[in-house]
Design a protein around this motif. Structure first.
Motif, PDB file in Angstrom:
ATOM      1  N   GLN A  28       0.829  -1.200   0.000  1.00  0.00           N
ATOM      2  CA  GLN A  28       0.000   0.000   0.000  1.00  0.00           C
ATOM      3  C   GLN A  28       0.868   1.255   0.000  1.00  0.00           C
ATOM      4  O   GLN A  28       0.561   2.239  -0.671  1.00  0.00           O
ATOM      5  CB  GLN A  28      -0.913   0.028   1.223  1.00  0.00           C
ATOM      6  N   GLU A  29       1.936   1.226   0.764  1.00  0.00           N
ATOM      7  CA  GLU A  29       2.790   2.404   0.918  1.00  0.00           C
ATOM      8  C   GLU A  29       3.593   2.702  -0.345  1.00  0.00           C
ATOM      9  O   GLU A  29       3.764   3.862  -0.736  1.00  0.00           O
ATOM     10  CB  GLU A  29       3.754   2.194   2.099  1.00  0.00           C
ATOM     11  N   PHE A  50      -7.892   8.331  -2.076  1.00  0.00           N
ATOM     12  CA  PHE A  50      -6.972   7.286  -1.621  1.00  0.00           C
ATOM     13  C   PHE A  50      -7.676   6.012  -1.168  1.00  0.00           C
ATOM     14  O   PHE A  50      -7.082   4.939  -1.202  1.00  0.00           O
ATOM     15  CB  PHE A  50      -6.088   7.822  -0.495  1.00  0.00           C
ATOM     16  N   ALA A  90      -7.558   8.606  -8.509  1.00  0.00           N
ATOM     17  CA  ALA A  90      -6.292   8.243  -7.874  1.00  0.00           C
ATOM     18  C   ALA A  90      -5.133   8.241  -8.861  1.00  0.00           C
ATOM     19  O   ALA A  90      -3.990   8.544  -8.490  1.00  0.00           O
ATOM     20  CB  ALA A  90      -6.414   6.865  -7.214  1.00  0.00           C
ATOM     21  N   ALA A 111      -1.960   7.186  -6.885  1.00  0.00           N
ATOM     22  CA  ALA A 111      -2.379   6.575  -5.615  1.00  0.00           C
ATOM     23  C   ALA A 111      -3.282   5.371  -5.818  1.00  0.00           C
ATOM     24  O   ALA A 111      -4.126   5.080  -4.986  1.00  0.00           O
ATOM     25  CB  ALA A 111      -3.083   7.614  -4.756  1.00  0.00           C
ATOM     26  N   VAL A 160      -4.469   1.968  -2.940  1.00  0.00           N
ATOM     27  CA  VAL A 160      -4.104   2.151  -1.522  1.00  0.00           C
ATOM     28  C   VAL A 160      -5.229   1.623  -0.630  1.00  0.00           C
ATOM     29  O   VAL A 160      -5.000   0.801   0.251  1.00  0.00           O
ATOM     30  CB  VAL A 160      -3.815   3.638  -1.216  1.00  0.00           C
ATOM     31  N   GLN A 184       3.042   6.771  -0.003  1.00  0.00           N
ATOM     32  CA  GLN A 184       1.624   7.132  -0.008  1.00  0.00           C
ATOM     33  C   GLN A 184       1.236   7.939   1.226  1.00  0.00           C
ATOM     34  O   GLN A 184       0.361   8.802   1.149  1.00  0.00           O
ATOM     35  CB  GLN A 184       0.766   5.871  -0.118  1.00  0.00           C
ATOM     36  N   LYS A 226       2.199  11.399   0.464  1.00  0.00           N
ATOM     37  CA  LYS A 226       1.332  11.861  -0.624  1.00  0.00           C
ATOM     38  C   LYS A 226      -0.043  12.245  -0.069  1.00  0.00           C
ATOM     39  O   LYS A 226      -0.619  13.269  -0.434  1.00  0.00           O
ATOM     40  CB  LYS A 226       1.203  10.760  -1.671  1.00  0.00           C
ATOM     41  N   GLN A 227      -0.563  11.418   0.831  1.00  0.00           N
ATOM     42  CA  GLN A 227      -1.853  11.713   1.446  1.00  0.00           C
ATOM     43  C   GLN A 227      -1.798  13.009   2.243  1.00  0.00           C
ATOM     44  O   GLN A 227      -2.711  13.838   2.178  1.00  0.00           O
ATOM     45  CB  GLN A 227      -2.288  10.557   2.347  1.00  0.00           C
TER      46      GLN A 227
END
Length: 756
Positions: A416-417, A594, A600, A605, A608, A683, A686-687
């Motif tokens: 996910q990351e 996300f 996304a 993204a 995620v 991520q 980024k979030q």
């Protein structure tokens, strides 16, 4: 009213006046403060947050037990040996030879210890097509990534000799090296690019190099001083790298903003015909006061993080609070001194096609810009139909915020990351498919008076058997004894693997059923369960318990500050409501992009599916503080105009239009700086970048340009309502009346002069 008749009061006005009169002393004191803070900080060094203090719940207890025992856990590494096409099995000769070659190759490097074969530890998958060679890196686990390359090369050499097999290494050290190579420069690039981006926007806003450099220079010196203060304070409240990154981000944003507010007001007054001294005094009393109100509000919001009980959050909150306070003090002290020293030289380095002198003037001779003309047009519609504007804007923001109701938070897994772009992430997924939970097993830290006592050994064996029979794990469950410390580590691969929801159910089974029935029956035994899944759950639980007190603290104190600063119950209430609406919209955008994947691909993204655990509370605190920047600045200008006698709608129009340029410039800088972090590979970062950028953009446009004027237009004179029983509150308003306005002074409903 003549230039010399301006009457001012308040800390900002007094500080600005003193600095302008003692300009060399003010500059000298600031430089001395920055140098001393950096020098003392460097001499004292920084105390980092201990790993045990970063955690909570059982994970904290387990880390504390290990720390007190003096055990340095090595970096664990695993080599996955797997048939590519499924034709080979672990019992085949070629497979066995490959495993033996891996064991021999990694041992030969001299960098590893405790190498185990899957044929001894039974780490062979159920289908017999995958096996794990496991070992530990020698030396400090924190620096293992620097020493793992020879081991990776050795494993790669074996892989080339066995083309029918996948032979891939993964573990703490190899991941550390991979991420350092791939993303090590990510943060530095973002931090270094933020300054030129801010400078470029300021050049466009001011059209002069010196004027653009001033806010950046003040922000950077504030950040430098805070870095030194962080080192000093870390001896009481340990700090970490995350706190430093957040401090830099917040410091650059608010430092530039505060100076921008002050500098633009001073230039505006000069353009209106004021002499240099009077323009500076007006800027000090008006924008300087707005900076202090905003800064104190931001500090209060940041202080909310101190209520979480999590060391990382406490470090972030304290670091952010300090940099905002330093930037605020610098803006109302050294900036007036520098402006007084520079005088007309603040216009040095003019860019002809950008400088305000080259922009068209409106009919009254006052400078205007594209932004103010645009907002004049918007306000014409909003003030003509305030109820409709309020309904449409509120409905739009509530629709944007709606996805936040289904927000799912968790610690992001490796895939996910970082996505599946890195080979090591693909290895992680393959390992989890073959050995569910094997890449991140639950770790039971068993502490006993005598770890070798018969009842303890029997309980350990029962725990191993029940962990599998309960369905929480498919095994193998490994037990590692530390006789000297009377400790045992039990490694339990959780059913669910990288699916944290399912793995969380397996963890609950271990904690609630398996442990009480086995280790829990032995007197004097402690057995906290830690690991990635446990850490995510404990962190979520701790953070969930902190939401209410943090929320209450921030909202109540922000309300009180607005009430005291504007002496209006209505302004205080509407400020809180509008800020909450802005935060809610930011949450909605985060979840939509996300978690649900809407758009996304535009920010890289995809896939995620969750929001990083710490982000919602962090965003609430940061955004609630930062959104006050624009709100205080705009409302202060509306209040000034109303105090001078303008009708409410005219005051609203004047306040929004005259602040449009500076609010737009400040917002563009913040959005640009935050958006840079939205381009990072991780991520979680980024979030954070996307959430902050989206919220500031919404706040500076829909909230300040539509909702605020619509609400104030509908409320009319009720904007300045303060119940009589609150009249005894301290008066933190200012008396500045920089421009005479035709018409009678504003009065309240009882015929008394309006105190706004």
């Amino acid at each position: 009213m003549g230039n010399g008749d301006i009457r001012v009061r308040g800390f900002a006005a007094r500080a600005g006046g003193w600095s302008a009169r003692h300009r060399w002393a003010a500059v000298g004191i600031w430089v001395l403060f920055v140098v001393l803070a950096m020098g003392l900080g460097s001499a004292m060094g920084t105390v980092d947050v201990k790993e045990s203090d970063q955690l909570s719940g059982e994970t904290h207890t387990a880390a504390k037990i290990i720390e007190d025992a003096g055990i340095e856990e090595p970096a664990n590494e695993t080599v996955l040996v797997q048939a590519k096409d499924g034709s080979l099995k672990a019992t085949d000769t070629e497979f066995r030879n490959a495993v033996a070659s891996v064991v021999e190759a990694v041992e030969r490097t001299g960098k590893v210890t405790d190498v185990t074969s899957p044929y001894d530890t039974k780490t062979i998958s159920k289908d017999g097509r995958s096996a794990l060679v496991q070992f530990d890196m020698r030396g400090d686990s924190d620096t293992a990534g620097d020493r793992v390359e020879p081991v990776l090369d050795a494993v790669e050499g074996v892989r080339k000799e066995h083309s029918s097999l996948r032979i891939e290494e993964i573990g703490g050290a190899s991941m550390m090296k991979t991420f350092s190579d791939a993303f090590g420069d990510d943060f530095q690039k973002a931090e270094y690019s933020a300054v030129p981006v801010a400078l470029g926007i300021l050049l466009i806003a001011f059209g002069a190099l010196v004027a653009a450099l001033l806010p950046v220079a003040l922000a950077l010196t504030a950040i430098m001083a805070t870095m030194g203060l962080m080192s000093i304070v870390s001896h009481w409240q340990p700090m970490d790298d995350t706190a430093s990154s957040v401090m830099l981000l917040v410091g650059l944003a608010v430092g530039v903003d505060y100076c921008l507010f002050y500098l633009r007001r001073e230039r505006e007054e000069r353009a209106a015909g004021r002499d240099a001294e009077t323009a500076l005094r007006i800027a000090a009393a008006t924008s300087g006061r707005a900076v202090i109100v905003s800064g104190v509000t931001v500090c209060v919001a940041m202080a909310g993080m101190l209520f979480t009980g999590l060391a990382t959050f406490e470090a972030m909150g304290l670091a952010s609070l300090m940099v905002v306070a330093v930037a605020m003090v610098g803006s109302v002290t050294v900036l007036p001194a520098l402006l007084s020293l520079l005088g007309e030289r603040v216009e040095k380095g003019r860019i002809p096609f950008l400088h305000p002198d080259k922009r068209r003037k409106n009919g009254t001779g006052s400078r205007t810009s594209e932004g103010s003309r645009f907002w004049s047009a918007v306000l014409k519609v909003v003030l003509a139909r305030p109820a409709v504007s309020l309904a449409v804007a509120t409905g739009a923001l509530l629709a944007v915020a709606a996805p936040a109701l289904g927000m799912k938070t968790q610690q992001l897994t490796l895939d996910q990351e970082f996505g599946d772009s890195l080979p090591i992430v693909q290895t992680y997924n393959r390992l989890n498919d073959a050995f569910p939970g094997g890449s991140e097993p639950a770790e039971v830290v068993v502490k006993a008076k005598d770890i070798n006592a018969p009842e303890v050994k029997s309980a350990l064996a029962d725990f191993r058997a029940r962990a599998i029979s309960s369905g929480a794990s498919r095994g193998p469950v490994e037990i590692k004894l530390h006789d000297a410390q009377n400790l045992a580590y039990v490694y339990v691969p959780l059913v669910g693997g990288s699916d944290l929801d399912k793995a969380g159910e397996s963890l609950d089974t271990l904690r609630d059923d398996v442990r009480p029935a086995t280790l829990g029956k032995v007197e004097g035994v402690e057995a906290p369960i830690t690991g990635q899944v446990a850490g995510s759950k404990d962190f979520n639980d701790q953070l969930g318990g902190a939401v209410a007190p943090v929320f209450a603290f921030v909202v109540v104190f922000a309300f009180a500050l607005m009430l005291l600063s504007f002496r209006s119950l209505t302004i205080a209430v509407t400020s809180i409501v509008l800020n909450l609406l802005s935060v809610g919209a930011a949450y909605g955008i985060l979840v939509a992009v996300f978690q649900h994947g809407w758009g996304a691909s535009l920010v890289g993204a995809e896939g995620v599916g969750a929001i990083i655990t710490w982000l919602p509370l962090f965003l609430f605190v940061i955004l609630f503080g930062l959104s006050m920047d624009y709100h205080v600045f705009v409302v202060s200008r509306i209040r000034e105009a109303r105090l001078r006698g303008l009708a409410t709608k005219d005051a609203i129009r004047h306040g929004v239009v005259t602040t449009a340029g500076v609010v737009t410039s400040a917002a563009v800088i913040m959005v640009a700086v935050f958006a840079i972090f939205g381009t990072l590979s991780m991520q979680s970062m980024k979030q954070m970048g996307v959430g902050l950028a989206a919220a500031v953009l919404i706040d500076a446009t829909i909230i300040r340009g539509v909702l605020l004027p619509a609400v104030m237009a509908l409320l009319g004179e009720r904007n300045w309502y303060l119940p009589k029983w609150l009249h005894r509150l301290p008066d933190l308003t200012h008396d500045e009346t920089p421009q005479a306005v035709a018409g009678p002074a504003a009065r309240d409903g009882e015929g008394e002069p309006l105190k706004v």
